[in-house]
Design a protein around this motif. Sequence first.
Motif, PDB file in Angstrom:
ATOM      1  N   ALA A  97      -1.553  10.096  -0.689  1.00  0.00           N
ATOM      2  CA  ALA A  97      -1.927  11.888  -0.335  1.00  0.00           C
ATOM      3  C   ALA A  97      -0.732  12.530   0.450  1.00  0.00           C
ATOM      4  O   ALA A  97      -0.430  13.403   0.445  1.00  0.00           O
ATOM      5  CB  ALA A  97      -2.953  12.155   0.929  1.00  0.00           C
ATOM      6  N   ALA A  98      -0.385  11.890   1.507  1.00  0.00           N
ATOM      7  CA  ALA A  98       1.462  12.042   2.477  1.00  0.00           C
ATOM      8  C   ALA A  98       2.330  12.802   1.258  1.00  0.00           C
ATOM      9  O   ALA A  98       3.123  13.422   1.011  1.00  0.00           O
ATOM     10  CB  ALA A  98       1.794  11.126   2.940  1.00  0.00           C
TER      11      ALA A  98
ATOM     12  N   GLN B  70      -0.575   7.601  -9.090  1.00  0.00           N
ATOM     13  CA  GLN B  70      -1.200   6.904  -8.243  1.00  0.00           C
ATOM     14  C   GLN B  70      -2.712   5.654  -9.643  1.00  0.00           C
ATOM     15  O   GLN B  70      -2.702   4.956  -9.045  1.00  0.00           O
ATOM     16  CB  GLN B  70      -1.802   7.582  -8.283  1.00  0.00           C
ATOM     17  CG  GLN B  70      -3.023   6.964  -6.768  1.00  0.00           C
ATOM     18  CD  GLN B  70      -3.926   8.191  -6.666  1.00  0.00           C
ATOM     19  OE1 GLN B  70      -3.252   9.415  -6.267  1.00  0.00           O
ATOM     20  NE2 GLN B  70      -4.169   7.893  -5.609  1.00  0.00           N
TER      21      GLN B  70
ATOM     22  N   LYS C  25       0.531  -1.534  -0.130  1.00  0.00           N
ATOM     23  CA  LYS C  25      -0.056   0.058  -0.278  1.00  0.00           C
ATOM     24  C   LYS C  25       0.967   1.585  -0.486  1.00  0.00           C
ATOM     25  O   LYS C  25       1.712   1.192   0.903  1.00  0.00           O
ATOM     26  CB  LYS C  25      -0.834  -0.045   1.107  1.00  0.00           C
ATOM     27  CG  LYS C  25      -2.052  -1.160   1.535  1.00  0.00           C
ATOM     28  CD  LYS C  25      -2.902  -1.684   0.331  1.00  0.00           C
ATOM     29  CE  LYS C  25      -3.558  -1.731   0.837  1.00  0.00           C
ATOM     30  NZ  LYS C  25      -4.455  -2.554  -1.192  1.00  0.00           N
TER      31      LYS C  25
ATOM     32  N   ASP D 284       0.616   5.386   0.561  1.00  0.00           N
ATOM     33  CA  ASP D 284       0.227   6.339   0.830  1.00  0.00           C
ATOM     34  C   ASP D 284       0.370   7.288  -0.616  1.00  0.00           C
ATOM     35  O   ASP D 284       1.265   8.830   0.022  1.00  0.00           O
ATOM     36  CB  ASP D 284       0.604   7.134   2.125  1.00  0.00           C
ATOM     37  CG  ASP D 284      -0.708   8.172   2.427  1.00  0.00           C
ATOM     38  OD1 ASP D 284      -1.815   8.561   1.659  1.00  0.00           O
ATOM     39  OD2 ASP D 284      -0.466   8.687   3.572  1.00  0.00           O
TER      40      ASP D 284
END
Length: 191
Positions: A57-58, A74, A53, A55
């Motif tokens: 967004a981070a 993404q 996974k 992230d």
Amino acid sequence: MSGAAKRVATSSINWAKLGERLIPEHAGELSRIKGVSGTFQSAVSQLPADLPKVDFAALKKELPAHAAVLDSLQKQFESIKIPYGEIPAEYAKEIEQWTEYNNARIKLHELKVADGLTEAKKVEEKWAKAPPVEHFDRQHFAEYFPSHFYDLRYENRIPDPCNIGLNETPEIEARFKDYKVLRRADKVDDH
């Protein structure tokens, strides 16, 4: 056990059964393939079942200048779907053709074996009815060894004591078909 290892474990090969079906000359190749398969299985068992996974967004907060590149990554990352056990259509067609070819070869081999068994039974029956070799005479040799001994009383053959193959081709018979012995005047043909 990880999910990837479970998938490989369910499709593992029965090496003992495969070894029984192969001839001894292929034992080296089997052990080599077994080693490669073991290496592959150990590498797969160490991997997780699913993709890691990420992230995004981070990452976009940390790298705002590269937001467009991260959006593209993404989309690509989320569109990755690796199906397990699906064979491409062109390979599946090739495998089907190869399977049909091998099935035809197996059927032909089984037919040849069946024919061989019937011929072997005929030979065994013939020799079971034969007298002992000590009681063989000239008639038995012509009956039981027709390729080496022949009976000119009923066989249309030319005597070939040196085995040079006079009876294997029709040239001799065709050449001397109308052969007539020259008659002598002092001989009378009355018998």
